[in-house]
Write a protein that holds these residues in place. Sequence first.
Motif, mmCIF file in Angstrom:
data_model
loop_
_atom_site.group_PDB
_atom_site.id
_atom_site.type_symbol
_atom_site.label_atom_id
_atom_site.label_comp_id
_atom_site.label_asym_id
_atom_site.label_seq_id
_atom_site.Cartn_x
_atom_site.Cartn_y
_atom_site.Cartn_z
ATOM 1 N N LEU A 8 0.842 -1.187 0.000
ATOM 2 C CA LEU A 8 0.000 0.000 0.000
ATOM 3 C C LEU A 8 0.883 1.246 0.000
ATOM 4 O O LEU A 8 1.582 1.522 0.981
ATOM 5 C CB LEU A 8 -0.921 0.004 1.225
ATOM 6 N N PRO A 9 0.870 2.034 -1.078
ATOM 7 C CA PRO A 9 1.806 3.171 -1.201
ATOM 8 C C PRO A 9 1.275 4.448 -0.575
ATOM 9 O O PRO A 9 1.245 5.503 -1.210
ATOM 10 C CB PRO A 9 1.931 3.303 -2.724
ATOM 11 N N THR A 10 0.890 4.380 0.687
ATOM 12 C CA THR A 10 0.250 5.521 1.338
ATOM 13 C C THR A 10 1.128 6.760 1.319
ATOM 14 O O THR A 10 0.696 7.847 0.921
ATOM 15 C CB THR A 10 -0.105 5.162 2.796
ATOM 16 N N GLN A 11 2.392 6.617 1.762
ATOM 17 C CA GLN A 11 3.269 7.791 1.838
ATOM 18 C C GLN A 11 3.590 8.332 0.449
ATOM 19 O O GLN A 11 3.634 9.549 0.243
ATOM 20 C CB GLN A 11 4.553 7.445 2.579
ATOM 21 N N GLN A 12 3.828 7.443 -0.513
ATOM 22 C CA GLN A 12 4.087 7.893 -1.880
ATOM 23 C C GLN A 12 2.955 8.777 -2.383
ATOM 24 O O GLN A 12 3.179 9.841 -2.962
ATOM 25 C CB GLN A 12 4.195 6.685 -2.815
ATOM 26 N N LEU A 13 1.724 8.329 -2.173
ATOM 27 C CA LEU A 13 0.571 9.072 -2.672
ATOM 28 C C LEU A 13 0.405 10.393 -1.937
ATOM 29 O O LEU A 13 0.068 11.415 -2.543
ATOM 30 C CB LEU A 13 -0.694 8.220 -2.534
ATOM 31 N N GLN A 14 0.654 10.397 -0.625
ATOM 32 C CA GLN A 14 0.516 11.627 0.151
ATOM 33 C C GLN A 14 1.535 12.679 -0.297
ATOM 34 O O GLN A 14 1.185 13.844 -0.510
ATOM 35 C CB GLN A 14 0.690 11.330 1.641
ATOM 36 N N VAL A 15 2.797 12.252 -0.440
ATOM 37 C CA VAL A 15 3.852 13.194 -0.836
ATOM 38 C C VAL A 15 3.617 13.686 -2.255
ATOM 39 O O VAL A 15 3.708 14.893 -2.541
ATOM 40 C CB VAL A 15 5.234 12.530 -0.705
ATOM 41 N N ALA A 16 3.308 12.767 -3.170
ATOM 42 C CA ALA A 16 3.059 13.159 -4.560
ATOM 43 C C ALA A 16 1.868 14.105 -4.658
ATOM 44 O O ALA A 16 1.887 15.071 -5.433
ATOM 45 C CB ALA A 16 2.830 11.924 -5.422
ATOM 46 N N SER A 17 0.847 13.860 -3.857
ATOM 47 C CA SER A 17 -0.338 14.723 -3.874
ATOM 48 C C SER A 17 -0.017 16.124 -3.414
ATOM 49 O O SER A 17 -0.464 17.115 -4.006
ATOM 50 C CB SER A 17 -1.436 14.121 -2.984
ATOM 51 N N ARG A 18 0.788 16.235 -2.343
ATOM 52 C CA ARG A 18 1.155 17.557 -1.831
ATOM 53 C C ARG A 18 1.989 18.320 -2.844
ATOM 54 O O ARG A 18 1.798 19.523 -3.052
ATOM 55 C CB ARG A 18 1.904 17.403 -0.513
ATOM 56 N N LEU A 19 2.909 17.615 -3.501
ATOM 57 C CA LEU A 19 3.731 18.267 -4.519
ATOM 58 C C LEU A 19 2.880 18.695 -5.709
ATOM 59 O O LEU A 19 3.034 19.803 -6.232
ATOM 60 C CB LEU A 19 4.843 17.322 -4.976
ATOM 61 N N ALA A 20 1.990 17.813 -6.143
ATOM 62 C CA ALA A 20 1.134 18.128 -7.287
ATOM 63 C C ALA A 20 0.226 19.310 -6.980
ATOM 64 O O ALA A 20 -0.014 20.172 -7.831
ATOM 65 C CB ALA A 20 0.301 16.906 -7.669
ATOM 66 N N ASN A 21 -0.271 19.369 -5.761
ATOM 67 C CA ASN A 21 -1.145 20.469 -5.362
ATOM 68 C C ASN A 21 -0.368 21.783 -5.275
ATOM 69 O O ASN A 21 -0.858 22.838 -5.679
ATOM 70 C CB ASN A 21 -1.789 20.153 -4.012
ATOM 71 N N THR A 22 0.879 21.705 -4.774
ATOM 72 C CA THR A 22 1.699 22.911 -4.634
ATOM 73 C C THR A 22 2.073 23.495 -5.984
ATOM 74 O O THR A 22 2.007 24.709 -6.193
ATOM 75 C CB THR A 22 2.978 22.584 -3.840
ATOM 76 N N PHE A 23 2.458 22.615 -6.920
ATOM 77 C CA PHE A 23 2.958 23.083 -8.211
ATOM 78 C C PHE A 23 1.926 22.981 -9.330
ATOM 79 O O PHE A 23 2.240 23.294 -10.480
ATOM 80 C CB PHE A 23 4.222 22.304 -8.589
ATOM 81 N N HIS A 24 0.706 22.538 -8.982
ATOM 82 C CA HIS A 24 -0.397 22.489 -9.956
ATOM 83 C C HIS A 24 -0.016 21.657 -11.184
ATOM 84 O O HIS A 24 -0.123 22.111 -12.327
ATOM 85 C CB HIS A 24 -0.816 23.908 -10.375
ATOM 86 N N VAL A 25 0.458 20.449 -10.925
ATOM 87 C CA VAL A 25 0.849 19.548 -12.006
ATOM 88 C C VAL A 25 0.131 18.210 -11.831
ATOM 89 O O VAL A 25 -0.291 17.862 -10.729
ATOM 90 C CB VAL A 25 2.381 19.323 -12.029
ATOM 91 N N ILE A 66 10.325 11.765 -10.168
ATOM 92 C CA ILE A 66 9.785 10.442 -9.847
ATOM 93 C C ILE A 66 9.695 10.354 -8.331
ATOM 94 O O ILE A 66 10.657 10.682 -7.626
ATOM 95 C CB ILE A 66 10.693 9.314 -10.373
ATOM 96 N N VAL A 67 8.554 9.927 -7.814
ATOM 97 C CA VAL A 67 8.390 9.706 -6.376
ATOM 98 C C VAL A 67 8.249 8.204 -6.173
ATOM 99 O O VAL A 67 7.264 7.599 -6.608
ATOM 100 C CB VAL A 67 7.154 10.443 -5.816
ATOM 101 N N ILE A 68 9.237 7.608 -5.528
ATOM 102 C CA ILE A 68 9.281 6.154 -5.422
ATOM 103 C C ILE A 68 9.584 5.755 -3.986
ATOM 104 O O ILE A 68 10.196 6.518 -3.235
ATOM 105 C CB ILE A 68 10.339 5.580 -6.397
ATOM 106 N N GLY A 69 9.159 4.572 -3.590
ATOM 107 C CA GLY A 69 9.349 4.111 -2.219
ATOM 108 C C GLY A 69 10.560 3.223 -2.062
ATOM 109 O O GLY A 69 10.992 2.548 -2.993
ATOM 110 N N LEU A 70 11.128 3.244 -0.860
ATOM 111 C CA LEU A 70 12.178 2.308 -0.471
ATOM 112 C C LEU A 70 11.521 1.222 0.363
ATOM 113 O O LEU A 70 10.763 1.520 1.288
ATOM 114 C CB LEU A 70 13.260 3.016 0.355
ATOM 115 N N HIS A 71 11.800 -0.021 0.054
ATOM 116 C CA HIS A 71 11.139 -1.122 0.752
ATOM 117 C C HIS A 71 11.707 -1.307 2.148
ATOM 118 O O HIS A 71 12.876 -1.028 2.395
ATOM 119 C CB HIS A 71 11.279 -2.420 -0.045
ATOM 120 N N ALA A 72 10.870 -1.816 3.047
ATOM 121 C CA ALA A 72 11.316 -2.108 4.402
ATOM 122 C C ALA A 72 11.854 -3.534 4.476
ATOM 123 O O ALA A 72 11.505 -4.389 3.677
ATOM 124 C CB ALA A 72 10.150 -1.943 5.392
ATOM 125 N N SER A 73 12.718 -3.773 5.470
ATOM 126 C CA SER A 73 13.273 -5.107 5.674
ATOM 127 C C SER A 73 13.412 -5.356 7.171
ATOM 128 O O SER A 73 14.487 -5.333 7.745
ATOM 129 C CB SER A 73 14.635 -5.235 4.987
#
Length: 298
Positions: free
Chosen positions: A170-187, A261-268
């Motif tokens: 579930l890419p929750t953080q990816q979507l949150q960060v990308a959404s904030r950036l998209a909203n800030t820069f209107h892209v 590109i907004v991408i996640g680092l996997h946990a281990s």
Amino acid sequence: MKPITHVLCPVDFSEASRAPLRLGAAIAEHLHATLTVLTVDDPLLAQVAAHSGPSLRAESERELKKFADDTLARGNGTRLATTYAVAVGKPAAEILRHAHECGAGLIVMSSEGRSGAHRMFFGSTTERVLRETTVPVLVTPPAPRHGDVAAEVAARQLNRIIVPVDLAILPTQQLQVASRLANTFHVPIVLVHVLEPVFVPYNVRMAMSGIDTARRERAEERLGELADTLPDGLQVETIVLIGDPSEEITKLVTARQAHLIVIGLHASGLLGPRMGSVTYRVLCLSHAPVLALPPEDV
């Protein structure tokens, strides 16, 4: 992703480290955050210098300030709060330690170091930082076109955000960060998932006709569900591709002329974030900056 009040930019005095320094300064200025410029001296050199010649730390700090002044002279204002730090030790370990101690919310560094290694071989310092970081890392390519960056220029360049999605996580953080950036820069945001080709025995394929279509439709449905969770008003596109994930992602970035590109680092487990093979290869291949996010629980 917490509000960023401190941006850390490690430099090794190479030309490749000028681009992330400019971009880090632009981000810090835009967010009214403090910029810390860090360099790491070799321990053996520090031991030798301790017994002869001028102070290595003092000289390194002097050169660091000169390097930053020369790099930021074009296109960066003078109101930016900037601090300088010189550490001694292994670069990756010192970068991570300093990020923790100064409370950095973002590390900005190049995918290539002083050695100027081939693009397919990721800089060893950056790679280790990404494997052990607990804060987001913005990795910039060494391409000249990302050199002079001011906040307003970066905003104009950022025309589209690519978000590669692993549907098993579930890419929750990816979507949150990308959404904030998209909203800030209107892209717009492009959510992309790449289906890797799988071998299906002939008899099974004959008995389950349309299996490839079903896989694609299921992936499209899942991406659509994720898109529906994003805030209203954002322009969101979903794309399902088939092939090698890292290659398809980088080809999409080029085709859409995306600049982030907004991408996640996997946990281990208890060892902290670890790069998956797709993330690693995207970082090697990409000609666009990559914002790599550690898992939220790290």
